[in-house]
Design an enzyme around this catalytic site. Sequence first.
Site, mmCIF file in Angstrom:
data_model
loop_
_atom_site.group_PDB
_atom_site.id
_atom_site.type_symbol
_atom_site.label_atom_id
_atom_site.label_comp_id
_atom_site.label_asym_id
_atom_site.label_seq_id
_atom_site.Cartn_x
_atom_site.Cartn_y
_atom_site.Cartn_z
ATOM 1 N N GLY A 158 0.812 -1.225 0.000
ATOM 2 C CA GLY A 158 0.000 0.000 0.000
ATOM 3 C C GLY A 158 0.841 1.268 0.000
ATOM 4 N N CYS A 200 -2.867 11.080 10.127
ATOM 5 C CA CYS A 200 -1.872 11.997 9.552
ATOM 6 C C CYS A 200 -2.154 13.465 9.907
ATOM 7 C CB CYS A 200 -1.788 11.804 8.045
ATOM 8 S SG CYS A 200 -3.355 11.426 7.249
ATOM 9 N N GLU A 232 -12.673 11.795 9.606
ATOM 10 C CA GLU A 232 -11.413 12.511 9.835
ATOM 11 C C GLU A 232 -11.510 13.550 10.960
ATOM 12 O OE1 GLU A 232 -9.038 11.337 8.051
ATOM 13 O OE2 GLU A 232 -7.395 12.767 8.167
ATOM 14 N N ARG A 265 -10.447 17.676 1.427
ATOM 15 C CA ARG A 265 -9.507 17.020 0.508
ATOM 16 C C ARG A 265 -9.220 17.984 -0.653
ATOM 17 N NH1 ARG A 265 -6.800 12.955 2.126
ATOM 18 N NH2 ARG A 265 -8.524 11.532 2.451
ATOM 19 N N HIS A 283 -0.109 17.631 4.079
ATOM 20 C CA HIS A 283 -1.336 18.224 4.614
ATOM 21 C C HIS A 283 -1.004 19.607 5.161
ATOM 22 C CE1 HIS A 283 -3.142 14.450 3.998
ATOM 23 N NE2 HIS A 283 -3.320 14.031 5.237
ATOM 24 N N ASN A 292 2.244 13.812 5.032
ATOM 25 C CA ASN A 292 1.247 12.898 5.591
ATOM 26 C C ASN A 292 1.658 11.437 5.554
ATOM 27 O OD1 ASN A 292 0.652 13.833 2.788
ATOM 28 N ND2 ASN A 292 -0.702 12.060 2.807
ATOM 29 N N THR A 293 2.378 10.985 4.517
ATOM 30 C CA THR A 293 2.740 9.556 4.525
ATOM 31 C C THR A 293 4.114 9.312 5.159
ATOM 32 O OG1 THR A 293 3.468 9.778 2.231
ATOM 33 C CG2 THR A 293 1.294 8.821 2.599
HETATM 34 P P1 NAP Z 1 -3.632 1.373 0.833
HETATM 35 O O1 NAP Z 1 -2.715 2.028 -0.127
HETATM 36 O O2 NAP Z 1 -5.009 1.067 0.411
HETATM 37 O O3 NAP Z 1 -2.920 -0.023 1.304
HETATM 38 C C1 NAP Z 1 -3.587 -0.971 2.093
HETATM 39 C C2 NAP Z 1 -2.713 -2.206 2.355
HETATM 40 O O4 NAP Z 1 -3.503 -3.167 3.087
HETATM 41 C C3 NAP Z 1 -2.236 -2.933 1.089
HETATM 42 O O5 NAP Z 1 -0.942 -3.440 1.279
HETATM 43 C C4 NAP Z 1 -3.226 -4.084 0.966
HETATM 44 O O6 NAP Z 1 -2.684 -5.221 0.291
HETATM 45 C C5 NAP Z 1 -3.448 -4.427 2.418
HETATM 46 N N1 NAP Z 1 -4.702 -5.164 2.581
HETATM 47 C C6 NAP Z 1 -5.950 -4.819 2.137
HETATM 48 N N2 NAP Z 1 -6.841 -5.792 2.437
HETATM 49 C C7 NAP Z 1 -6.149 -6.777 3.068
HETATM 50 C C8 NAP Z 1 -6.494 -8.038 3.612
HETATM 51 N N3 NAP Z 1 -7.759 -8.509 3.564
HETATM 52 N N4 NAP Z 1 -5.511 -8.787 4.205
HETATM 53 C C9 NAP Z 1 -4.258 -8.337 4.265
HETATM 54 N N5 NAP Z 1 -3.846 -7.141 3.742
HETATM 55 C C10 NAP Z 1 -4.794 -6.373 3.167
HETATM 56 O O7 NAP Z 1 -3.756 2.210 2.174
HETATM 57 P P2 NAP Z 1 -2.707 3.265 2.827
HETATM 58 O O8 NAP Z 1 -3.000 4.647 2.413
HETATM 59 O O9 NAP Z 1 -1.328 2.721 2.630
HETATM 60 O O10 NAP Z 1 -3.119 3.192 4.368
HETATM 61 C C11 NAP Z 1 -2.763 2.071 5.156
HETATM 62 C C12 NAP Z 1 -3.243 2.291 6.589
HETATM 63 O O11 NAP Z 1 -2.576 3.414 7.154
HETATM 64 C C13 NAP Z 1 -4.748 2.598 6.697
HETATM 65 O O12 NAP Z 1 -5.248 1.984 7.848
HETATM 66 C C14 NAP Z 1 -4.780 4.106 6.755
HETATM 67 O O13 NAP Z 1 -5.936 4.587 7.385
HETATM 68 C C15 NAP Z 1 -3.527 4.409 7.558
HETATM 69 N N6 NAP Z 1 -2.924 5.727 7.350
HETATM 70 C C16 NAP Z 1 -2.729 6.219 6.104
HETATM 71 C C17 NAP Z 1 -2.120 7.463 5.943
HETATM 72 C C18 NAP Z 1 -1.879 8.065 4.595
HETATM 73 O O14 NAP Z 1 -1.480 9.254 4.544
HETATM 74 N N7 NAP Z 1 -2.085 7.347 3.482
HETATM 75 C C19 NAP Z 1 -1.700 8.177 7.056
HETATM 76 C C20 NAP Z 1 -1.882 7.634 8.329
HETATM 77 C C21 NAP Z 1 -2.483 6.406 8.449
HETATM 78 P P3 NAP Z 1 -2.996 -5.541 -1.272
HETATM 79 O O15 NAP Z 1 -2.153 -4.584 -2.078
HETATM 80 O O16 NAP Z 1 -2.556 -6.951 -1.416
HETATM 81 O O17 NAP Z 1 -4.450 -5.332 -1.488
#
Ligand code: NAP
Length: 356
Positions: free
Chosen positions: A13, A148, A201, A234, A241, A326-327
């Site tokens: 992800g 974030c 959020e 957004r 952010h 943010n990331t």
């Molecule tokens: P993302 O790009 O959608 O990635 C999600 C990850 O979870 C992928 O590796 C996906 O694997 C995996 N996943 C999904 N369904 C699954 C399952 N059933 N079993 C095992 N793995 C599974 O999301 P993201 O933006 O990286 O965010 C990840 C987390 O961090 C979230 O909880 C989000 O709220 C949090 N977060 C994000 C940010 C940000 O700025 N993006 C900031 C703070 C916190 P596949 O590729 O195999 O589907």
Amino acid sequence: MEKIPVGILGATGAVGQKFILLLSDHPWFEIRELAASQRSSGKRYQDAVNWIQERPIPEAIREMMVKDCEPNLEGKMVFSGLDSSVAGEVEEAFAQAGYWVFSNAKNHRMDSDVPLVIVELNPEHLNMIPHQQKNRGWEGAIITNANCSATVLALSIGPLHKMFGLETVHVVTLQALSGAGYPGVASLDILGNVIPFISGEEEKIESETQKILGALDNHQFSPAPFTVSAHANRVPVEEGHLECVSVKLKQKAGPEEVTRCWQEFKGSEHELNLPSAPQQPVVVVSEEDRPQPRRDVWKYEGMSALVGRVRPCPLFDIKYVVLGHNTIRGAAGASLLNAELVLKKGMLSGLSAPAG
Ligand code: NAP
């Protein structure tokens, strides 16, 4: 010097990819395991991932096999960038199996026995861990970092709360698209547009900042007693952010004193010299039209909060803008700092921070 083996859950992800970049040259940790959903498991990482970073996939990672998120991975420490639809149960299973889980997901952040940590602000909240382990019968543990936007806000209001006391905080966020993961928001919805709603959020910003800046006494977190009102938007920005903040202080202070407070702020963990900690957690910029996401988000490796436009507020006391990556600081970098702190404090039996 032997590095400590670590795994990444949700390695494919947006946050998982940032973990890979930050951990690839890390002086203490070595990525030994990558795990994601069944869509990805059994594939080479380069075939499973939709890599959206500017830097290429590190050589050592490209051919690694992605596994299922089952708690049979090498090592004792895992970083989680899992989707919240699965993070809750998966992280618990890992902690139960003895892993220390450093999580970005929202699922456990507000649990009464789970610390929500920003190393510069509330490292003492890690003292909840022995209680969590006893409570749940775990050998492992879950340590979370904040949403974030909450992280960026907390980094800027935290020093003010410690020095002057906060009464009221009002924040309007302008949040980057990468905060919604990949593919995130549809291009036709966001190009040339602003969406004045991000599900859940505002509630997270309000409650998480209060938990982080609150107290831990007798195995209980009590929220900081200031009021937070958040508006989340957004915007068509890739990374970073930006938040417009107004604060009412208990002990009155003007823009110069507030600026000095940020400039002199060093977290209480500062002397521990964590490898990923920024020299200056909050940097005050002087240009009247900065910070800006595109121009400033990568400054200080994306690990500091950049504050600008500090001025008197006719409604409250002080208003300013703050920018954070943010990331990086808002996700993977924050988890990494938490893991470094845990190691440096010697909390993980049998593992210690490599010398030097
Ligand atoms: P993302 O790009 O959608 O990635 C999600 C990850 O979870 C992928 O590796 C996906 O694997 C995996 N996943 C999904 N369904 C699954 C399952 N059933 N079993 C095992 N793995 C599974 O999301 P993201 O933006 O990286 O965010 C990840 C987390 O961090 C979230 O909880 C989000 O709220 C949090 N977060 C994000 C940010 C940000 O700025 N993006 C900031 C703070 C916190 P596949 O590729 O195999 O589907």
